[in-house]
Design an enzyme around this catalytic site. Structure first.
Site, short mmCIF file in Angstrom:
data_model
loop_
_atom_site.label_atom_id
_atom_site.label_comp_id
_atom_site.label_asym_id
_atom_site.label_seq_id
_atom_site.Cartn_x
_atom_site.Cartn_y
_atom_site.Cartn_z
N CYS A 87 -10.50 -2.84 -3.55
CA CYS A 87 -9.38 -2.28 -3.62
C CYS A 87 -8.99 -1.86 -2.18
O CYS A 87 -8.06 -1.24 -1.53
CB CYS A 87 -9.35 -0.58 -4.13
N HIS A 375 -1.39 1.93 -7.97
CA HIS A 375 -2.75 0.61 -7.50
C HIS A 375 -2.51 -0.68 -8.22
O HIS A 375 -3.95 -0.96 -7.69
CB HIS A 375 -3.80 2.17 -7.80
N CYS A 406 -12.00 4.29 -1.39
CA CYS A 406 -12.89 3.70 -2.92
C CYS A 406 -12.83 1.98 -3.14
O CYS A 406 -11.69 1.88 -3.22
CB CYS A 406 -13.74 3.85 -3.75
#
Length: 420
Positions: A87, A375, A406
């Protein structure tokens, strides 16, 4: 302390609208979705280098950066390569690009894209070996073997991109962390509601207008919900832990999302090549942390990276005017901030003996975060950086911002920005 030999800047870029999984952008792959965005960015300036990433792999390419650049019909003499860190992919692209500035490299275009609607289907190693061997010896039999494949021969994303080491999804891991940190369902739903309200308000106020390009399929983020409420969020069932203890739902998690995002990394000379009015901030420093996820949790590395980064510069929490923290889950954001606030945590676990003071909750994600906006794994870093830089530009000169993400595998990447 100055990390870089010369002043290094990140300038806000553009992104596509973020689409819901299975929605308006689902007919794309990560390359085709990126092309119009990269063309729009390249229309602003010719970069000296292009760095791009995607998290969900495909056998159709190996260097997605170069594939996108050439498909966009842009100058083939611009070098292009790919980066990936779950990510944090487009943030690590920016950080690695910053380290490559100098010489003939003053301006780098970075970003990432993800079409989570269309994850590729692969074969297990055993099935792949069997089929490949047959194609070498008996192609006809190989085609028959392909027809005879069973679900056990396929690698499917049915577990929501589970961590390979543990076999558990990020949601499974976060449920465990939420329980350890006593992050309640009510707190998660309350934060999710704020995220949606702020993202919707950002769109209504025009904040996103110069950050998002329009595509033929969609012109605005599809995920923020103006009609959500605490009551609606509370009615949703846990999505991962269904034992009765679960608290993470579809409503307080970032949704399956398709999208692409980009930003610029530049020297002062590179900034001069960008259009007048481009928002930018100095990249003062960064920190990349990794933790043992079996001890500290899969998504808790930011609570180690943030205090280490701030302490190097003698900054308390309230010295930072803006906090842009990625919301993989509302529980993930709440747990990381809970760790930052817990007496002794930064000293005993992060190894930093420094008085950071109270955390300024009112400065956190003012225009919404990933729970509402979405996301698309590889796009989030560039989206967060561009959004934070525009927010920071409305503050006084010298103001600091923290951008934190994160990442799967127990990683966390954090950037310290300063408004010139």
């Amino acid at each position: 302390m100055q990390r870089f030999a010369q002043r290094t800047y990140i300038a806000s870029g553009l992104r596509t609208p973020f689409g819901r999984g299975g929605g308006a952008l689902a007919d794309h792959d990560a390359i085709s979705l990126s092309v119009p965005l990269v063309q729009a960015m390249a229309a602003q300036a010719r970069p000296d280098l292009f760095v791009w990433g995607t998290v969900i792999p495909s056998l159709g390419w190996s260097n997605i950066g170069r594939e996108i650049w050439l498909d966009a019909k842009l100058d083939p003499t611009v070098p292009a390569y790919s980066a990936v860190l779950a990510c944090s992919t487009s943030m690590i692209a920016a950080l690695t690009a910053a380290g490559m500035l100098g010489g003939d490299t003053d301006l780098v275009l970075v970003g990432g894209s993800e079409v989570m609607s269309n994850p590729p289907i692969g074969l297990t190693l055993e099935a792949s070996k069997r089929i490949v061997k047959l194609f070498r010896t008996d192609p006809a039999e190989a085609f028959d073997a392909l027809k005879a494949l069973t679900p056990n021969d396929l690698v499917l994303p049915v577990k929501g991109w589970a961590n390979r080491i543990t076999g558990r999804t990020m949601g499974d891991h976060m449920e465990e962390t939420a329980q350890i940190w006593n992050i309640t369902r009510e707190a998660q739903d309350e934060w999710s509601l704020k995220s949606h309200q702020r993202a919707v308000a950002g769109w209504e106020s025009g904040f996103f207008d110069d950050l998002v390009i329009s595509l033929p399929e969609i012109s605005r983020d599809a995920n923020p919900r103006a009609d959500t409420s605490i009551e609606k969020l509370a009615a949703l069932k846990p999505a991962f832990d269904k034992s009765g203890k679960g608290s993470i739902t579809a409503g307080n998690s970032s949704p399956i999302t398709d999208g692409a995002a980009a930003c610029w990394v530049a020297t002062e000379a590179g900034l001069a090549r960008l259009p007048n009015g481009t928002h930018y901030a100095e990249l003062v420093d960064h920190e990349i942390a990794a933790v043992d996820h079996s001890v500290d949790g899969l998504l808790m590395a930011p609570s180690f990276a943030i205090p280490r980064l701030l302490a190097r510069h003698g900054l308390r929490y309230d010295d930072v005017a803006l906090w842009e923290i990625h919301e993989a889950f509302a529980a993930q954001l709440l747990a990381n901030v809970a760790a930052l606030e817990k007496p002794g945590w930064t000293r005993d676990r992060a190894g930093v003996d420094f008085d950071f003071g109270d955390f300024p909750w009112d400065r956190l994600n003012p225009n919404g975060g990933s729970v509402a906006i979405g996301h698309p794994f590889a796009a989030t870093g560039a989206r967060d950086l561009s959004q934070a830089i525009k927010e920071l530009w409305n503050m006084s000169a010298g103001s600091f911002a923290i951008v934190s993400i994160c990442a799967d595998g127990g990683h966390g990447t954090v950037a310290l920005l300063r408004r010139p």
